[in-house]
Design a protein around this motif. Structure first.
Motif: not given
Length: 380
Positions: A29-34, A47-54
């Motif tokens: 999932c996105d969070v695991c990849n993060f 905002e940078k973390d959220l943008n990274t998730l996108r």
């Protein structure tokens, strides 16, 4: 499968499908990849973390869409059917290990994928984003840097002639990353913009324009600029050369054959350099008629530029085409002036040039060669 309509096209690449998680590459999932790439949890007010998730979501979807929907559906349905029918009559336990990895590590190259996606948004030459082949250079520089830093010394996998492949532990060699690149290519598509071919009538219009401005030229420097473009055109078109090959023309070779070939109504264009597919510098002799059947005056414009180089510059050898610094010219040194003369020729001969073709579509790199080869093919 049939034709794809607009509604289906808009939905592509925007969602996952049942069965994407069992199509040969690991799914996280996105969070695991993060967590894998940052070794920490998401800060939800960053905002940078959220943008990274996108970006992670986009990369994951690209991996999924490297396979068509029919392929994913058929694979998943067959898996379900086989498993269900087997369970009814057999006891075989669990077929697979537990999905997921306990350690936080980016083994798939997700970091590099995010950098590629970010780079893809830069403005390109013909579109508002970069082309896929340009974006792929990110993976190339990463692989070069990774190999240099880790000093990998893995064995050779394949070798033939001058091409060798080596084993590598780089994340960009993972199956996931290869799927990502394929999915990104399918999503972005490939735009190929060929240089517009220039035909003999257009070359004549160009040369007539050059002749008119040659007569109106106020000084020798202005005439030099005109002679550079017109000589480039007649050599490139007459010999069907690529734009990067024309500047290889040599003064020494031209002078050596000048008088001899004049008796045969030919110009022997001598090129010194390394051509496409060659490994070493070589001489190439390319004869062109003084005046083509279409009326293109090759010798006149070559003579004018050769005279400037020999009499004004006082040189007896070296490249025929030089830049302002006196070094061998590149086609980029002349391309803008070539397009300027195309504009002037269109104004003087509007019926010869199509109004639907932009001036920027004519380039020294391929326009002359494409036009020459087309003319030769049409003439049989």
């Amino acid at each position: 499968m049939g034709f794809e309509v607009d509604d289906e096209a808009r939905k592509r690449f925007m969602h996952g499908r049942y069965g994407d998680h069992v199509m040969g590459v690991g799914f996280e999932c996105d969070v695991c990849n993060f967590r894998n790439i940052n070794k920490r949890d998401v800060v939800w007010n960053s905002e940078k973390d959220l943008n990274t998730l996108r970006y992670i979501r986009r990369a994951s979807l690209d991996v999924m869409w490297s396979r068509e929907s029919d392929t994913v559906r058929d694979n998943f349905r067959r898996m379900q059917k086989d498993w269900k029918s087997t369970q009814e009559e057999l006891n075989i336990g669990s077929m697979f290990p537990k999905m997921g990895r306990p350690e936080m590590e980016d083994k798939n190259g997700v970091r590099v994928a995010l950098v590629m996606l970010h780079a893809s948004r830069r403005k390109g030459r013909y579109k508002d984003h970069l082309q896929v082949e340009t974006v792929r250079k990110t993976a190339t520089w990463y692989m070069n840097a990774y190999t240099a830093i880790t000093e990998e010394d893995d064995g050779t996998l394949f070798a033939a002639d001058d091409k060798t492949m080596f084993a590598s532990s780089s994340p960009t060699r993972s199956k996931w990353f290869q799927r990502f690149q394929l999915g990104m290519k399918r999503r972005m598509g490939v735009t190929r913009k060929q240089d517009e071919a220039i035909n003999s009538e257009q070359v004549l219009a160009l040369l007539e324009t050059g002749e008119a401005y040659w007569k109106m030229a106020a000084d020798a420097q202005e005439r030099r600029g005109i002679a550079n473009i017109m000589a480039f055109v007649v050599i490139g078109y007459g010999a069907s050369l690529r734009g990067e090959e024309v500047p290889l023309a040599s003064i020494k070779g031209l002078n050596q054959f000048w008088k001899e070939t004049r008796r045969h109504k030919l110009v022997m264009v001598t090129l010194r350099g390394k051509f496409k597919g060659e490994d070493n510098l070589r001489w190439h002799l390319v004869p062109i008629v003084d005046v083509t059947s279409s009326g293109i005056q090759v010798r006149k414009w070559v003579r004018r530029l050769l005279s400037i180089r020999c009499r004004v510059d006082g040189v007896k050898e070296g490249p025929l085409f030089v830049n302002e610094a006196g070094k061998q010219a590149r086609l980029s040194d002349y391309n803008s002036d070539f397009q300027m003369f195309i504009t002037l020729a269109r104004e003087r001969h509007p019926k010869v040039f199509s109004s639907k073709v932009e001036v920027e579509d004519y380039n020294l790199r391929r326009s002359l060669r494409r036009g020459s080869t087309t003319q030769a093919h049409n003439n049989g």
